[in-house]
Design an enzyme around this catalytic site. Structure first.
Site, PDB file in Angstrom:
ATOM      1  N   ARG A  28       1.002  -1.308  -0.008  1.00  0.00           N
ATOM      2  CA  ARG A  28       0.062  -0.064  -0.046  1.00  0.00           C
ATOM      3  C   ARG A  28       0.817   1.316   0.066  1.00  0.00           C
ATOM      4  NH1 ARG A  28      -4.846  -0.713   4.228  1.00  0.00           N
ATOM      5  NH2 ARG A  28      -4.812   1.708   3.762  1.00  0.00           N
ATOM      6  N   CYS A  52       2.581  31.079  31.076  1.00  0.00           N
ATOM      7  CA  CYS A  52       2.980  29.725  31.149  1.00  0.00           C
ATOM      8  C   CYS A  52       3.136  29.119  32.653  1.00  0.00           C
ATOM      9  CB  CYS A  52       4.219  29.445  30.370  1.00  0.00           C
ATOM     10  SG  CYS A  52       4.702  27.709  30.597  1.00  0.00           S
ATOM     11  N   CYS A  55       6.733  28.080  33.269  1.00  0.00           N
ATOM     12  CA  CYS A  55       8.005  28.989  33.015  1.00  0.00           C
ATOM     13  C   CYS A  55       8.872  29.179  34.802  1.00  0.00           C
ATOM     14  CB  CYS A  55       7.769  30.141  32.255  1.00  0.00           C
ATOM     15  SG  CYS A  55       7.962  29.973  30.439  1.00  0.00           S
ATOM     16  N   ASP A  78       0.602  19.007  40.039  1.00  0.00           N
ATOM     17  CA  ASP A  78      -0.673  19.519  40.648  1.00  0.00           C
ATOM     18  C   ASP A  78      -1.909  18.785  40.568  1.00  0.00           C
ATOM     19  OD1 ASP A  78       1.149  21.577  41.595  1.00  0.00           O
ATOM     20  OD2 ASP A  78       0.983  22.687  39.843  1.00  0.00           O
ATOM     21  N   HIS A 115      11.200  28.613  27.363  1.00  0.00           N
ATOM     22  CA  HIS A 115      10.023  28.276  26.688  1.00  0.00           C
ATOM     23  C   HIS A 115       9.841  27.718  25.496  1.00  0.00           C
ATOM     24  CE1 HIS A 115       5.450  28.273  27.114  1.00  0.00           C
ATOM     25  NE2 HIS A 115       5.556  28.759  26.096  1.00  0.00           N
ATOM     26  N   ASN A 155       5.286  13.340  26.571  1.00  0.00           N
ATOM     27  CA  ASN A 155       4.296  13.642  25.572  1.00  0.00           C
ATOM     28  C   ASN A 155       4.678  14.805  24.745  1.00  0.00           C
ATOM     29  OD1 ASN A 155       2.789  11.333  26.105  1.00  0.00           O
ATOM     30  ND2 ASN A 155       1.666  12.175  27.533  1.00  0.00           N
ATOM     31  N   GLY A 161      -1.548  15.039  23.171  1.00  0.00           N
ATOM     32  CA  GLY A 161      -2.322  15.404  24.468  1.00  0.00           C
ATOM     33  C   GLY A 161      -1.515  16.553  25.423  1.00  0.00           C
ATOM     34  N   SER A 163      -0.583  19.482  26.976  1.00  0.00           N
ATOM     35  CA  SER A 163      -1.425  20.770  27.496  1.00  0.00           C
ATOM     36  C   SER A 163      -0.617  22.182  27.548  1.00  0.00           C
ATOM     37  CB  SER A 163      -2.044  20.636  28.630  1.00  0.00           C
ATOM     38  OG  SER A 163      -1.088  20.326  29.616  1.00  0.00           O
ATOM     39  N   HIS A 166       5.825  24.098  26.814  1.00  0.00           N
ATOM     40  CA  HIS A 166       7.294  24.472  27.652  1.00  0.00           C
ATOM     41  C   HIS A 166       7.921  22.985  27.707  1.00  0.00           C
ATOM     42  CE1 HIS A 166       9.666  26.720  30.450  1.00  0.00           C
ATOM     43  NE2 HIS A 166       9.974  25.376  30.799  1.00  0.00           N
ATOM     44  N   HIS A 168       8.964  19.792  28.759  1.00  0.00           N
ATOM     45  CA  HIS A 168       8.719  18.835  29.872  1.00  0.00           C
ATOM     46  C   HIS A 168       8.306  17.498  29.756  1.00  0.00           C
ATOM     47  CE1 HIS A 168       4.519  19.758  29.080  1.00  0.00           C
ATOM     48  NE2 HIS A 168       4.234  18.877  30.005  1.00  0.00           N
ATOM     49  N   GLN A 170       7.251  13.691  32.005  1.00  0.00           N
ATOM     50  CA  GLN A 170       6.499  13.379  33.408  1.00  0.00           C
ATOM     51  C   GLN A 170       7.178  12.016  34.112  1.00  0.00           C
ATOM     52  OE1 GLN A 170       2.079  13.712  33.702  1.00  0.00           O
ATOM     53  NE2 GLN A 170       2.134  14.378  31.460  1.00  0.00           N
ATOM     54  N   HIS A 283      12.034   2.209  29.332  1.00  0.00           N
ATOM     55  CA  HIS A 283      11.849   1.108  30.097  1.00  0.00           C
ATOM     56  C   HIS A 283      12.765   0.271  30.728  1.00  0.00           C
ATOM     57  CE1 HIS A 283       7.553  -0.249  27.753  1.00  0.00           C
ATOM     58  NE2 HIS A 283       7.473   0.527  29.027  1.00  0.00           N
ATOM     59  N   HIS A 298      16.269   0.500  27.850  1.00  0.00           N
ATOM     60  CA  HIS A 298      15.746   0.609  26.275  1.00  0.00           C
ATOM     61  C   HIS A 298      14.634   2.027  26.501  1.00  0.00           C
ATOM     62  CE1 HIS A 298      12.765  -2.396  27.365  1.00  0.00           C
ATOM     63  NE2 HIS A 298      11.955  -1.948  26.639  1.00  0.00           N
ATOM     64  N   HIS A 300      11.442   3.740  24.077  1.00  0.00           N
ATOM     65  CA  HIS A 300      10.725   3.715  22.945  1.00  0.00           C
ATOM     66  C   HIS A 300      10.333   5.101  22.462  1.00  0.00           C
ATOM     67  CE1 HIS A 300       9.670  -0.495  23.346  1.00  0.00           C
ATOM     68  NE2 HIS A 300       9.544  -0.437  24.597  1.00  0.00           N
ATOM     69  N   PHE A 314      -3.893   7.308  12.707  1.00  0.00           N
ATOM     70  CA  PHE A 314      -4.924   6.983  13.521  1.00  0.00           C
ATOM     71  C   PHE A 314      -4.971   5.567  13.929  1.00  0.00           C
ATOM     72  CE2 PHE A 314      -5.951  11.251  12.322  1.00  0.00           C
ATOM     73  CZ  PHE A 314      -6.063  11.846  13.577  1.00  0.00           C
TER      74      PHE A 314
END
Length: 348
Positions: A28, A52, A55, A78, A115, A155, A161, A163, A166, A168, A170, A283, A298, A300, A314
């Protein structure tokens, strides 16, 4: 009967980390899509944004004011998805309605006070400080008696997703092994128990020998498109030496890891000349106090972009109802990424 050609004929590939299959339909996409150019509509960000909440020196939503940090900054999320308080489990006799309380700690890590910078545009020394912060948090959080897994991830981009633009990431630390990590743990251990060697060490040796999906490497790490990749330009960073977690890196490996991070993220940005979105995550060994010789460090990268800065893949239809599927072969996407410059397009 025609001889099989993995760049022409539909086939399924096995992911030994998860024990799952993916359908590949290379017919394809006869050719890679690097010829298609389409710029994203993205405004230039300021070095500092007074609105922000990430910041330096700014006030966050709960009234806490950020430190006037000058490099990496870590704080408790938070809006955490997990709470530290211990609660009593609810008794339920039915196996169809199982639940158990989950404890944990969520943190945010700002990579830079700038930023307008992301990892590919940061200096190598600044990325090394991010790696150091990941190590410190893995040690600190993993030492808690109720924490058995520390998930470091990022992310990047609104499409993933995120938000806030800046730079960063998690860290979610929790009492259980998450589902995907539990699958990986089981498959790594099964392979190690059977062969006495690391699955990823053996896999990387094969990849380095074949050189079909290798994108870049240095003395201590390689980045490649995995044989079983699901996302169009999915990649995997694997350490050449078999060790289980970030605390076991030597000083040279720390620098090499930061360098390979910069290499792949610069190539991503160069692919469609945009700030390339992705979800990435490390991981490594659980923090349950047990020996885990089966684990191999490793990282990902799962990016959604398919053909340009605005055309995304998608997971829909067949993929949601049956199994993962891709069109462009891992070998072709690796070739596209391999040929990209390691100099960021904004610097040319």
């Amino acid at each position: 009967m025609q001889p099989f050609d993995n760049n022409e004929h539909p086939h399924r590939r096995f992911n030994p980390l998860t024990g799952e299959w993916i359908l590949v339909s290379p017919h394809r996409a006869k050719r890679p899509w690097q010829g298609q150019k389409e710029s994203a509509n993205s405004a230039t960000l300021p070095q500092y944004d007074p609105a922000c909440y990430l910041c330096a020196g700014n006030e966050r939503s709960d009234g806490t004011r950020n430190d006037n940090y000058t490099d990496v900054y870590v704080f408790n999320n938070d809006f955490p998805s997990l709470l530290q308080e211990e609660v009593a489990p609810q008794a339920d006799s039915s196996p169809l309605f199982q639940l158990k309380p989950e404890r944990g700690i969520n943190k945010v890590i700002c990579f830079s006070p700038r930023h307008d910078l992301t990892l590919p545009e940061m200096e190598l020394e600044a990325i090394e400080k991010v790696v150091d912060a990941w190590k410190e948090q893995y040690i600190e959080l993993g030492s808690r008696d109720f924490i058995n897994h520390v998930q470091i991830f990022e992310n990047k981009g609104a499409v993933m997703g995120c938000s806030n633009p800046h730079p960063h990431g998690q860290i979610w630390a929790q009492s259980s092994l998450p589902t995907n990590v539990e699958k990986t743990q089981a498959n790594l251990k099964s392979y190690y128990d059977k062969n006495g060697t690391s699955l990823l060490a053996d896999y990387l040796a094969e990849e380095l020998n074949r050189r079909e999906r290798i994108i870049s490497e240095n003395e201590h790490f390689a980045v490649l498109v995995p044989f079983w990749a699901t996302w169009p330009y999915e990649t995997l960073i694997i350490s050449k030496r078999h060790f289980g977690n970030i605390t076991q890196m030597t000083a040279d490996e720390r620098t090499a890891f930061a360098a390979i991070l910069k290499t792949i993220t610069v190539k991503y940005d160069n692919l469609f000349e945009t700030s390339f979105p992705y979800s990435s995550g490390i991981h490594q060994t659980p923090t349950d106090g047990q020996d885990h010789p089966e684990w191999h460090f490793h990282m990902h990268f799962y990016p959604p972009l398919l053909r340009s800065a605005t055309v995304k893949k998608f997971m829909v239809g067949y993929e949601m109802m049956a199994e993962a599927q891709r069109d462009i072969s891992p070998e072709k996407s690796a070739a596209v990424l391999r040929e990209l410059s390691e100099v960021h397009y904004k610097q040319k």
